[in-house]
Structures are given as C-alpha cells and as structure tokens.
Design an enzyme around this catalytic site. Structure first.
Site, PDB file in Angstrom:
ATOM      1  N   PRO A   3       0.828  -1.215   0.000  1.00 25.01           N
ATOM      2  CG  PRO A   3      -0.851  -1.586   1.572  1.00 25.01           C
ATOM      3  CD  PRO A   3       0.472  -2.117   1.098  1.00 25.01           C
ATOM      4  CD  GLU A   4       3.991   2.748  -3.730  1.00 20.90           C
ATOM      5  OE1 GLU A   4       4.214   3.925  -4.088  1.00 20.90           O
ATOM      6  OE2 GLU A   4       4.474   1.760  -4.315  1.00 20.90           O
ATOM      7  NE  ARG A  36      12.646   1.914  -0.614  1.00 17.99           N
ATOM      8  CZ  ARG A  36      11.413   1.869  -0.121  1.00 17.99           C
ATOM      9  NH1 ARG A  36      10.433   1.377  -0.852  1.00 17.99           N
ATOM     10  NH2 ARG A  36      11.168   2.325   1.092  1.00 17.99           N
ATOM     11  CE  LYS A  71       5.004   4.394   1.388  1.00 14.37           C
ATOM     12  NZ  LYS A  71       6.053   3.356   1.280  1.00 14.37           N
TER      13      LYS A  71
END
Length: 271
Positions: free
Chosen positions: A2-3, A249, A59
């Site tokens: 979720p962003e 990442r 977030k």
C-alpha cells in the site's frame, strides 16, 4: 505494498463506514498487530468513543475519535475494509471494530509487518509516526524543489524516504521517474531546474490518477503495467527495461527514456 493512493482509499472507507459512528466493540483477534498498547487498553480507550473525521499523511491513516487517535500503517499487505458484523471473518482479519448502524471496520493483514497504535495527543502522534516530510499529494512546488535540492542521495532513494516526502513507495517512485525522464541513480542535489519541475509535474499527475484508481494501476501505458513482465519493454519507446536494486529496493527504468546518471543526455525531455 500500500502506497499513498491505497491509503487514501482506506481513508475514504473509514469516512463512509465509520465517521460519526460509535465504536460499540473492539475485538482483537491477533495482538501481534498492536504496537505500544494491549488489546485491553485498545478496548478501554475506544469502546464508546465516536469516530470523527480521519486524516491521511503519507502512508499513515489517522483515525481520530472523540478520545484518542488510532493510527494505522498497512505495511506490505494491510487493508481496511467495511463489513457487517455477521459477515464471515477471514483468517487475516486481525482487529474488528463493531460500530453503531450495523457496520464493522476490519483491519486485515497477512504479513503483519506494521499495524495499529494509539496516541493521546499531538506529541504522541509525533512519537509514533517519527519524522515525516510533507505529504506528496499536498506539497507545493517550492517546498518539493527545496527538499530535493538539499539532499545528496540518489533521487530514487530520496523520493521513497518518508522523512523527505511522505507517501511515495517503490512503484510510484519508479513510475514518476520514468514519466519525467530521470534516471533513478541521479543524485537529488544534482538535478537541473527542468528535471525538478518535470518531477513535480509528473508526481502530481501520477498521484491524481492513482488516487482515482485507489492504487498504482498496472495499466498498459504505465511502467507499472510492464515492470513484472518476463521480458519487460518500455511502453513509451519499446526499449528493453532494466532492473537493479537501490537501497534494497527493486528498481526498474528505461535506458533510453531515462538517461544515465553520468549526465549523458541529461536535461532533455523524455522521448
């Protein structure tokens, strides 16, 4: 994961399902998602309270009540759903909030990497959330450009640093950089004025579109729609996409649309 767009969607779920309703019962089915509090304290603090207007910052979802604030962070797999109390409970429904009007909010999370906190005041909110930069959806151009110009790290790492800019995650950062024609390894402080302007413009456009969709949508015209293909091609120019890791990442970019970090071709508009 979720962003910002997903969490904005969860905020809307809380508005439609919970705002103005009284919390009749709190059922903690898995205390492993609670941080700095216990199931008993959560129940004592929230039962009988009323959800007021919620906020989102980056977030984080701030579920304000007529008493303390419930903070929710969704990690990689968290969700907030609206149900009815007699709906079947799923295995990953960790905390249930039964509300007046036959509604129930459910915090669902498979991997339990983040979770729920309580804060009694602004100082408590700050302690829980840590240092947060301006929200990516609300930040003005001048503040955005100032934040980037003062950083020495790679631009991909800078965009996903929540203390610099709150709300962008891996998918959004790659999408915005691709749209703006900026290589992910360029140092933030080395960006040209034109590159900073393009980044801000494409960040705003990408976020508006993603918030409407409620996620970072895997559309054919988006980098996100191709990054997981076995042999991914750039949806703009057809060049084979490249992959690397920056600060742990997974990072995807187009070598033609996003010139190398050594400056070759920098400053031009992407094809």
């Amino acid at each position: 994961m979720p962003e910002l767009p997903d969490v904005e969607g969860f905020r809307k779920v809380l508005v439609s399902c919970g705002q103005g309703r009284t919390i009749r019962r709190v059922d903690v089915r898995d205390a492993g998602v609670l941080h700095g509090t216990s199931g008993r304290r959560l129940r004592d603090a929230l039962e009988g309270r009323r959800f007021t207007e919620p906020e989102r910052h980056g977030k984080w979802l701030l579920a304000h009540t007529s008493g303390p604030t419930l903070l929710l962070h969704f990690g990689m797999t968290g969700r907030l759903l609206c149900a009815r109390p007699d709906d079947a409970v799923e295995a990953h429904d960790r905390v249930l909030f039964t509300l007046s009007g036959d509604r129930q909010l459910r915090y669902r999370d498979q991997r339990k990497l983040r979770g729920l906190w309580l804060a009694d005041d602004d100082a408590g909110l700050a302690r829980v959330m840590g240092r947060q930069g301006p929200d990516a959806l609300a930040v003005g151009r001048a503040d955005f450009e100032a934040a980037l110009s003062s950083r020495r790290g790679r631009i991909k790492t800078t965009l996903t640093d929540q203390s610099v800019l709150a709300g962008l995650g891996n998918l959004l950062a790659d999408e915005i950089l691709w749209r703006a024609g900026v290589h992910p390894r360029v140092r933030a402080g080395d960006l040209t004025d034109d590159e900073r302007r393009r980044l801000y413009t494409h960040m705003r456009r990408t976020l508006r579109s993603a918030v409407t969709a409620g996620c970072v949508p895997p559309r054919d015209a988006w980098l996100t729609g191709h990054r997981d293909d076995p042999d991914p091609l750039c949806p703009r120019c057809g060049t084979h996409l490249r992959r690397t890791r920056l600060a742990g990442r997974g990072t995807v970019w187009c070598p033609r649309c996003q010139p190398d970090a050594d400056g070759a071709g920098r400053g031009r508009n992407p094809p």
